[in-house]
Design an enzyme around this catalytic site. Structure first.
Site, PDB file in Angstrom:
ATOM      1  N   ASP A  23      -3.771  -0.132  26.705  1.00 21.57           N
ATOM      2  CA  ASP A  23      -3.702  -1.545  26.302  1.00 21.57           C
ATOM      3  C   ASP A  23      -2.389  -1.752  25.536  1.00 21.57           C
ATOM      4  O   ASP A  23      -2.102  -1.040  24.573  1.00 21.57           O
ATOM      5  CB  ASP A  23      -4.903  -1.882  25.404  1.00 21.57           C
ATOM      6  CG  ASP A  23      -5.000  -3.373  25.107  1.00 21.57           C
ATOM      7  OD1 ASP A  23      -6.071  -3.946  25.330  1.00 21.57           O
ATOM      8  OD2 ASP A  23      -3.997  -3.970  24.645  1.00 21.57           O
ATOM      9  N   ASP A 121      -2.272  -6.821  30.563  1.00 23.18           N
ATOM     10  CA  ASP A 121      -1.785  -5.799  29.624  1.00 23.18           C
ATOM     11  C   ASP A 121      -2.721  -4.609  29.454  1.00 23.18           C
ATOM     12  O   ASP A 121      -2.505  -3.799  28.572  1.00 23.18           O
ATOM     13  CB  ASP A 121      -1.443  -6.443  28.274  1.00 23.18           C
ATOM     14  CG  ASP A 121      -2.580  -6.395  27.278  1.00 23.18           C
ATOM     15  OD1 ASP A 121      -3.726  -6.643  27.691  1.00 23.18           O
ATOM     16  OD2 ASP A 121      -2.308  -6.096  26.108  1.00 23.18           O
ATOM     17  N   GLU A 122      -3.751  -4.501  30.264  1.00 22.32           N
ATOM     18  CA  GLU A 122      -4.620  -3.324  30.092  1.00 22.32           C
ATOM     19  C   GLU A 122      -5.185  -2.852  31.421  1.00 22.32           C
ATOM     20  O   GLU A 122      -5.393  -3.639  32.342  1.00 22.32           O
ATOM     21  CB  GLU A 122      -5.755  -3.618  29.106  1.00 22.32           C
ATOM     22  CG  GLU A 122      -6.583  -4.791  29.478  1.00 22.32           C
ATOM     23  CD  GLU A 122      -7.721  -5.057  28.494  1.00 22.32           C
ATOM     24  OE1 GLU A 122      -8.434  -4.095  28.121  1.00 22.32           O
ATOM     25  OE2 GLU A 122      -7.901  -6.220  28.129  1.00 22.32           O
TER      26      GLU A 122
END
Ligand code: DCP
Ligand code: MG
Length: 371
Positions: A23, A121-122
């Protein structure tokens, strides 16, 4: 195990897998600060300045310095301004963040093809059998983190464990720029110590309900009988019973393998009102769009499912030569199917929208092997 009339095969603990959850730290804000070094050391909020919007904007995220003032994602920009008037407000650049997200995924693919993005983003990575032949998931986590930093100048945090549920919680443990390893031997203690609101997937309403039942952390959850958990929380209760025992067999499912993304929903009252149907379809299309856009895939086929009051169910598909790239295009494609095949001579009880036949984003877009 028996529950009602159904017999379940009880899920077993499988600690042989090696799963990472990566993340990015303060993702949008970190990208802006990277590109404009003058922003370093200042509180940075990703939102249009409330003076420009007349106070309408929402904070997408902010850097850790801004968080010290109590600013956070999803807060009205006006409130962020009130908390810290000297904060720098930077409007978001979504298309650019998507590009950066793709660059991060390209790094992941050097280690494994089993990458399941959860958002820009993860992502989960299954590195049990990885392309480097490295048996140490911890070392891979360190290498990936370093590589993201050295090539993209962005920091990330990584959770390392043997299932997705634990890895996801672990990545949040030493943020920013941390790595948290939870071994099979540590897992139960880790989960028992965990406050109930940190159990991923438990929403605020359920948290309140858990608190009412005197359940505040994993150890309290662990004491609960399976039947009672199912009674109070349905499917989620069933799944939590096993999760708190370190059991979560869900595989890392790569969008490269995924064949479709869909959402369906039953009306609380059945309807013959076309306006209501259309509003509903627009909303389903939005949910599906948000989901596939985050995964960075582009579908060619849209499927509409309609279930009528008497349970007759029709599914109709349209294949598009050009990938469906915008929300408008998806909503138009869904409405087209509705206008062609929908029938309001009886009430509608359920609607579903599914997209399939994906290409992967990026220069080397290629059609996937889909039937
Ligand atoms: N995001 C958004 N609106 C939200 C939450 C998030 O637009 N309500 C965007 C901005 C974030 C990105 O998604 O940068 C990733 O979300 P995270 O929850 O991972 O938050 P950050 O990466 O910003 O911070 P953290 O370091 O806590 O992960
Ligand atoms: Mg993040």
């Amino acid at each position: 195990m028996r529950y009602g009339l159904l017999t379940f095969e009880e899920p077993q603990i499988d600690s042989s897998r090696k799963i990472l959850h990566v993340d990015m730290d303060a993702f949008y804000a970190s990208i802006e600060i990277r590109d404009k070094p003058g922003l370093a050391n200042q509180p940075v909020v990703i939102a249009r300045h409330p003076e420009v919007t007349g106070g309408k904007g929402i904070v997408a995220t902010c850097n850790y310095k801004a968080r010290q003032y109590g600013i956070h994602s999803a807060m009205p920009a006006v409130e962020a301004y009130r908390l810290c008037p000297k904060a720098v407000f930077v409007p978001g650049r979504h298309a650019y963040y998507q590009e950066v997200s793709q660059q991060i995924r390209d790094i992941f693919y050097q280690y494994t093809d089993l990458v399941e993005p959860l958002s820009l983003d993860e992502a989960y990575l299954d590195v049990t059998h990885n392309k480097k032949g490295d048996p140490s998931a911890l070392r891979i986590a360190q290498t990936i983190q370093r590589e993201i930093y050295e090539t993209l100048h962005l920091t990330s945090s990584v959770g390392v464990s043997y299932n997705k549920f634990i890895a996801k919680i672990a990545s949040d443990y030493h943020k920013p720029h941390g790595i948290t390893l939870v071994t099979p031997a540590d897992a139960i203690d880790f989960l028992k110590d965990l406050p109930i609101d940190k159990f991923y997937g438990v929403g605020q309403r359920s948290i309140d309900r858990f608190h009412e039942l005197g359940i505040y952390k994993g150890a309290d959850l662990y004491q609960m009988e399976l039947d009672d958990l199912i009674q109070s929380f349905g499917k989620m209760g069933y799944s939590l019973y096993f999760k708190v025992r370190g059991i979560h067999p869900s595989p890392v499912s790569s969008h490269r393998d995924r064949k479709s993304i869909g959402k369906e929903s039953t009306f609380s009252h059945f309807t013959q009102d076309e306006g209501e149907v259309i509003t509903y379809l627009d909303r389903l299309a939005l949910q599906v769009y948000t989901n596939y856009q985050q995964k960075g895939v582009r579908p060619h086929t849209v499927t509409l499912k309609i279930r009528y009051q008497d349970f007759t169910t029709v599914t109709r598909q349209a294949k598009h030569e050009m990938a469906i790239m915008t929300l408008n295009d998806l909503q138009a494609a869904v409405l087209d199917l509705w206008h062609t095949y929908g029938d309001l001579s009886q009430s509608v009880r359920l609607l579903g929208v599914t997209v399939s036949q994906f290409e992967v984003e990026g220069i080397e877009s290629f059609p996937l092997n889909i039937e």
